[in-house]
Design a protein around this motif. Structure first.
Motif, PDB file in Angstrom:
ATOM      1  N   ALA A  13      25.083  53.907  44.333  1.00 27.64           N
ATOM      2  CA  ALA A  13      24.643  52.755  45.114  1.00 27.64           C
ATOM      3  C   ALA A  13      24.759  51.464  44.308  1.00 27.64           C
ATOM      4  O   ALA A  13      25.234  50.439  44.817  1.00 27.64           O
ATOM      5  CB  ALA A  13      23.200  52.953  45.581  1.00 27.64           C
ATOM      6  N   VAL A  14      24.350  51.504  43.049  1.00 24.42           N
ATOM      7  CA  VAL A  14      24.414  50.293  42.218  1.00 24.42           C
ATOM      8  C   VAL A  14      25.857  49.914  41.933  1.00 24.42           C
ATOM      9  O   VAL A  14      26.204  48.725  41.908  1.00 24.42           O
ATOM     10  CB  VAL A  14      23.618  50.507  40.922  1.00 24.42           C
ATOM     11  CG1 VAL A  14      23.838  49.352  39.957  1.00 24.42           C
ATOM     12  CG2 VAL A  14      22.135  50.652  41.236  1.00 24.42           C
ATOM     13  N   ALA A  15      26.722  50.895  41.709  1.00 26.04           N
ATOM     14  CA  ALA A  15      28.141  50.584  41.494  1.00 26.04           C
ATOM     15  C   ALA A  15      28.719  49.872  42.708  1.00 26.04           C
ATOM     16  O   ALA A  15      29.452  48.876  42.582  1.00 26.04           O
ATOM     17  CB  ALA A  15      28.915  51.872  41.203  1.00 26.04           C
ATOM     18  N   LEU A  16      28.377  50.351  43.909  1.00 23.51           N
ATOM     19  CA  LEU A  16      28.877  49.724  45.134  1.00 23.51           C
ATOM     20  C   LEU A  16      28.344  48.299  45.270  1.00 23.51           C
ATOM     21  O   LEU A  16      29.097  47.362  45.575  1.00 23.51           O
ATOM     22  CB  LEU A  16      28.470  50.566  46.337  1.00 23.51           C
ATOM     23  CG  LEU A  16      28.825  49.985  47.710  1.00 23.51           C
ATOM     24  CD1 LEU A  16      30.335  49.841  47.858  1.00 23.51           C
ATOM     25  CD2 LEU A  16      28.268  50.875  48.823  1.00 23.51           C
ATOM     26  N   VAL A  17      27.041  48.126  45.034  1.00 29.45           N
ATOM     27  CA  VAL A  17      26.444  46.792  45.155  1.00 29.45           C
ATOM     28  C   VAL A  17      27.060  45.836  44.139  1.00 29.45           C
ATOM     29  O   VAL A  17      27.378  44.675  44.461  1.00 29.45           O
ATOM     30  CB  VAL A  17      24.911  46.879  44.973  1.00 29.45           C
ATOM     31  CG1 VAL A  17      24.298  45.483  44.863  1.00 29.45           C
ATOM     32  CG2 VAL A  17      24.281  47.626  46.136  1.00 29.45           C
ATOM     33  N   ALA A  18      27.242  46.300  42.910  1.00 30.29           N
ATOM     34  CA  ALA A  18      27.809  45.438  41.872  1.00 30.29           C
ATOM     35  C   ALA A  18      29.236  45.026  42.221  1.00 30.29           C
ATOM     36  O   ALA A  18      29.637  43.868  42.011  1.00 30.29           O
ATOM     37  CB  ALA A  18      27.769  46.158  40.528  1.00 30.29           C
ATOM     38  N   VAL A  19      30.011  45.947  42.751  1.00 25.11           N
ATOM     39  CA  VAL A  19      31.380  45.615  43.158  1.00 25.11           C
ATOM     40  C   VAL A  19      31.365  44.579  44.273  1.00 25.11           C
ATOM     41  O   VAL A  19      32.179  43.635  44.285  1.00 25.11           O
ATOM     42  CB  VAL A  19      32.125  46.889  43.597  1.00 25.11           C
ATOM     43  CG1 VAL A  19      33.437  46.533  44.291  1.00 25.11           C
ATOM     44  CG2 VAL A  19      32.409  47.776  42.393  1.00 25.11           C
ATOM     45  N   LEU A  20      30.438  44.723  45.214  1.00 30.00           N
ATOM     46  CA  LEU A  20      30.349  43.752  46.309  1.00 30.00           C
ATOM     47  C   LEU A  20      30.020  42.361  45.775  1.00 30.00           C
ATOM     48  O   LEU A  20      30.591  41.354  46.232  1.00 30.00           O
ATOM     49  CB  LEU A  20      29.295  44.192  47.314  1.00 30.00           C
ATOM     50  CG  LEU A  20      29.633  45.437  48.154  1.00 30.00           C
ATOM     51  CD1 LEU A  20      28.446  45.845  49.011  1.00 30.00           C
ATOM     52  CD2 LEU A  20      30.853  45.180  49.023  1.00 30.00           C
ATOM     53  N   TYR A  21      29.100  42.286  44.818  1.00 33.18           N
ATOM     54  CA  TYR A  21      28.747  40.982  44.256  1.00 33.18           C
ATOM     55  C   TYR A  21      29.900  40.366  43.471  1.00 33.18           C
ATOM     56  O   TYR A  21      30.065  39.149  43.441  1.00 33.18           O
ATOM     57  CB  TYR A  21      27.522  41.119  43.348  1.00 33.18           C
ATOM     58  CG  TYR A  21      26.203  40.994  44.077  1.00 33.18           C
ATOM     59  CD1 TYR A  21      25.794  39.789  44.615  1.00 33.18           C
ATOM     60  CD2 TYR A  21      25.366  42.090  44.230  1.00 33.18           C
ATOM     61  CE1 TYR A  21      24.591  39.658  45.287  1.00 33.18           C
ATOM     62  CE2 TYR A  21      24.156  41.980  44.892  1.00 33.18           C
ATOM     63  CZ  TYR A  21      23.775  40.763  45.418  1.00 33.18           C
ATOM     64  OH  TYR A  21      22.584  40.655  46.086  1.00 33.18           O
ATOM     65  N   GLN A  22      30.691  41.206  42.808  1.00 28.88           N
ATOM     66  CA  GLN A  22      31.781  40.706  41.968  1.00 28.88           C
ATOM     67  C   GLN A  22      33.125  40.734  42.686  1.00 28.88           C
ATOM     68  O   GLN A  22      34.166  40.572  42.051  1.00 28.88           O
ATOM     69  CB  GLN A  22      31.871  41.559  40.695  1.00 28.88           C
ATOM     70  CG  GLN A  22      30.649  41.500  39.813  1.00 28.88           C
ATOM     71  CD  GLN A  22      30.596  40.223  38.990  1.00 28.88           C
ATOM     72  OE1 GLN A  22      31.583  39.494  38.892  1.00 28.88           O
ATOM     73  NE2 GLN A  22      29.453  39.954  38.407  1.00 28.88           N
ATOM     74  N   ALA A  23      33.104  40.936  44.006  1.00 30.23           N
ATOM     75  CA  ALA A  23      34.351  41.174  44.735  1.00 30.23           C
ATOM     76  C   ALA A  23      35.354  40.044  44.568  1.00 30.23           C
ATOM     77  O   ALA A  23      36.542  40.283  44.335  1.00 30.23           O
ATOM     78  CB  ALA A  23      34.047  41.399  46.223  1.00 30.23           C
ATOM     79  N   SER A  24      34.898  38.804  44.675  1.00 29.82           N
ATOM     80  CA  SER A  24      35.846  37.677  44.610  1.00 29.82           C
ATOM     81  C   SER A  24      36.503  37.586  43.240  1.00 29.82           C
ATOM     82  O   SER A  24      37.710  37.348  43.134  1.00 29.82           O
ATOM     83  CB  SER A  24      35.121  36.369  44.938  1.00 29.82           C
ATOM     84  OG  SER A  24      34.072  36.135  44.020  1.00 29.82           O
ATOM     85  N   THR A  25      35.724  37.797  42.182  1.00 30.23           N
ATOM     86  CA  THR A  25      36.297  37.733  40.839  1.00 30.23           C
ATOM     87  C   THR A  25      37.189  38.937  40.568  1.00 30.23           C
ATOM     88  O   THR A  25      38.250  38.815  39.936  1.00 30.23           O
ATOM     89  CB  THR A  25      35.178  37.673  39.787  1.00 30.23           C
ATOM     90  OG1 THR A  25      34.313  36.589  40.090  1.00 30.23           O
ATOM     91  CG2 THR A  25      35.745  37.471  38.398  1.00 30.23           C
ATOM     92  N   LEU A  26      36.791  40.121  41.030  1.00 33.38           N
ATOM     93  CA  LEU A  26      37.624  41.308  40.846  1.00 33.38           C
ATOM     94  C   LEU A  26      38.965  41.157  41.550  1.00 33.38           C
ATOM     95  O   LEU A  26      39.989  41.674  41.077  1.00 33.38           O
ATOM     96  CB  LEU A  26      36.896  42.540  41.384  1.00 33.38           C
ATOM     97  CG  LEU A  26      35.722  43.061  40.551  1.00 33.38           C
ATOM     98  CD1 LEU A  26      34.940  44.107  41.337  1.00 33.38           C
ATOM     99  CD2 LEU A  26      36.203  43.645  39.237  1.00 33.38           C
ATOM    100  N   ALA A  27      38.976  40.440  42.658  1.00 32.62           N
ATOM    101  CA  ALA A  27      40.214  40.287  43.427  1.00 32.62           C
ATOM    102  C   ALA A  27      41.100  39.168  42.906  1.00 32.62           C
ATOM    103  O   ALA A  27      42.323  39.248  43.033  1.00 32.62           O
ATOM    104  CB  ALA A  27      39.872  40.030  44.893  1.00 32.62           C
TER     105      ALA A  27
END
Length: 454
Positions: free
Chosen positions: A29-43
């Motif tokens: 759950a935390v991995a998913l939430v963290a990815v969502l928060y960092q989505a713009s930078t990850l992309a």
């Protein structure tokens, strides 16, 4: 979801290996939430737009990147141990400065990898929270605290998901590292090794100054365990070791940056701290919406009257009380009752939040007091950075209180499942007393014994 979690500690065989499931659920759950928060930078971490955002759109990251460019060699990083950190503002944060320097050397300006490090640190922080709270709350309680603290939704206890602010940008990696250190220290203390727990807390202090509040947490948890007779260490020794560990680091920090960075006057520190600790109820009062809390409390009073004096008197009290509250509100804002009533309907979501907060607080205090005591310790210590006069601390610095809010949610869940059987028994008893004697539950006379009277 919360109902299922609430069932687990009471032996319901929904999940046979619930500890392993709890750990997997928390980390996933935390991995998913963290990815969502960092989505713009990850992309898009290496695009010109992203570069301009980090260079021009955020003052903190611009200072960090400028400090990194001024330290091309490892020898240049030694100055951070005796002076301001890489962010150039007079804070003493050599630990996270070194982490940023390593990321700079490995990834350069491709901030997708910086965001990926933030995601990995978030998962590590979730694991540290699970490990730290598991001896105190069990695997299910620790899981609930993690889900609430890292949640992307607003709970009745929190204005915002506080750890969400920690996950929001890679510049908050310092708070993730501090959280890992403090929660590891709490875990060692909970397992009867408070002196060992001082080591990760001391390392957290090297990362960011709010790590020093971890030193206040360990003696509190050690004393709580002694009070519960779940440990046999001596509290004065824990306090002595804690003070002996904190003082040298405080002196070192003072010699490096003095009193540190100041921004503003912090005149309203008490208001921010109390609002942060009190959740929606306190913040609604701060916004001059006392009538919402009054109507919610009136509902609780009506339920109590119904159980003691009967339904008619409780309904009468509800009508009179609600009318009095609306009249007083109308006099305060100098509007008619129609306007006040319409405004209240528009604010019904806040009313529902306050009601849920009060119900949860009641269940927690009356049926799960142990978790409430631990929650208060986490919440008060988590709010301590707010009390530093002259420094405008932000939400990401008070992440420990988010875990405290999660513990309170767990206490409410435990209270719910303690309260439900009692309430069902009372309801069944009330129905049996209200039913006429000799009448079966289905309205059919029971069969007569053939030998009766003979």
């Amino acid at each position: 979801m919360w109902l299922v979690l609430g069932l687990l500690p009471f032996g319901t065989p929904l999940l046979r290996r619930r500890r392993a499931v709890a750990w997997c659920a928390a980390l996933a759950a935390v991995a998913l939430v963290a990815v969502l928060y960092q989505a713009s930078t990850l992309a898009a971490g290496d695009t010109p737009t992203a570069q301009r955002q980090f260079r021009e759109g955020d003052w903190d990251t611009a200072l960090i990147l400028g400090g990194l460019e001024g330290a091309p060699h490892f020898a240049d990083t030694l100055k951070w141990w005796s002076g301001p950190w890489v962010g150039q503002v007079p804070f003493w944060r050599p630990g996270v400065s070194l982490l940023y320097w390593v990321e700079w050397k490995l990834f350069g300006r491709d901030f997708r990898f910086w965001a990926l490090v933030s995601v990995l640190l978030a998962v590590a922080l979730a694991a540290a929270v699970m490990w730290g709270l598991e001896p105190l709350l069990g695997a299910d309680g620790a899981l609930t605290a993690v889900l609430v603290a890292f949640s992307v939704v607003v709970t009745p206890w929190m204005r915002v998901p506080l750890l969400g602010t920690v996950l929001l940008a890679w510049k908050h990696q310092a708070d993730e590292l501090v959280g890992i250190g403090v929660m590891l220290g709490l875990g060692f203390t909970a397992r009867g090794k408070p002196v060992v727990g001082l080591i990760p807390v001391a390392l957290a202090c090297v990362v960011k100054e709010n790590g020093f509040f971890g030193f206040a947490l360990l003696p509190v948890v050690a004393g709580w365990l002694l009070w519960r007779r779940e440990a046999n260490h001596r509290l004065w020794r824990v306090a002595a070791w804690t003070l002996g560990s904190a003082l040298p680091l405080l002196v070192w920090r003072y010699l490096a940056v003095g009193v540190g960075f100041h921004m503003g006057t912090n005149d309203f520190w008490w208001r921010r701290a109390v609002g942060y600790m009190g959740g929606h109820v306190v913040n609604v009062l701060f916004q001059d919406q006392w009538h919402i809390v009054a109507l919610a409390a009136l509902g609780g009073l009506v339920i109590w009257l119904a159980s003691r004096r009967g339904v008619r008197q409780s309904l009468l009290a509800l009508a009179v009380g609600a009318f009095a509250v609306l009249v007083l509100r109308a006099l305060q804002i100098q509007e008619g009752l129609g306007v006040v009533s319409a405004t209240f309907l528009a604010e019904f979501d806040r009313f529902a939040c306050v009601v849920w907060w009060l119900i949860g607080a009641y269940l927690a205090v009356h049926y799960s007091r142990r978790e409430v005591e631990l929650r208060l310790a986490l919440l008060v210590i988590g709010a301590l950075p707010t009390f530093i006069a002259g420094t405008q601390t932000q939400e990401n610095s008070r992440w420990l209180g988010a875990i405290g809010h999660g513990v309170l949610v767990w206490a409410a869940i435990r209270g719910l499942w303690e309260f439900t059987p009692v309430a069902l028994r009372e309801a069944k008893r009330a129905l049996s007393l209200a039913r006429p004697q000799g009448e079966s539950p289905h309205g059919v006379e029971p069969p007569q014994d053939a030998n009766a009277g003979g």
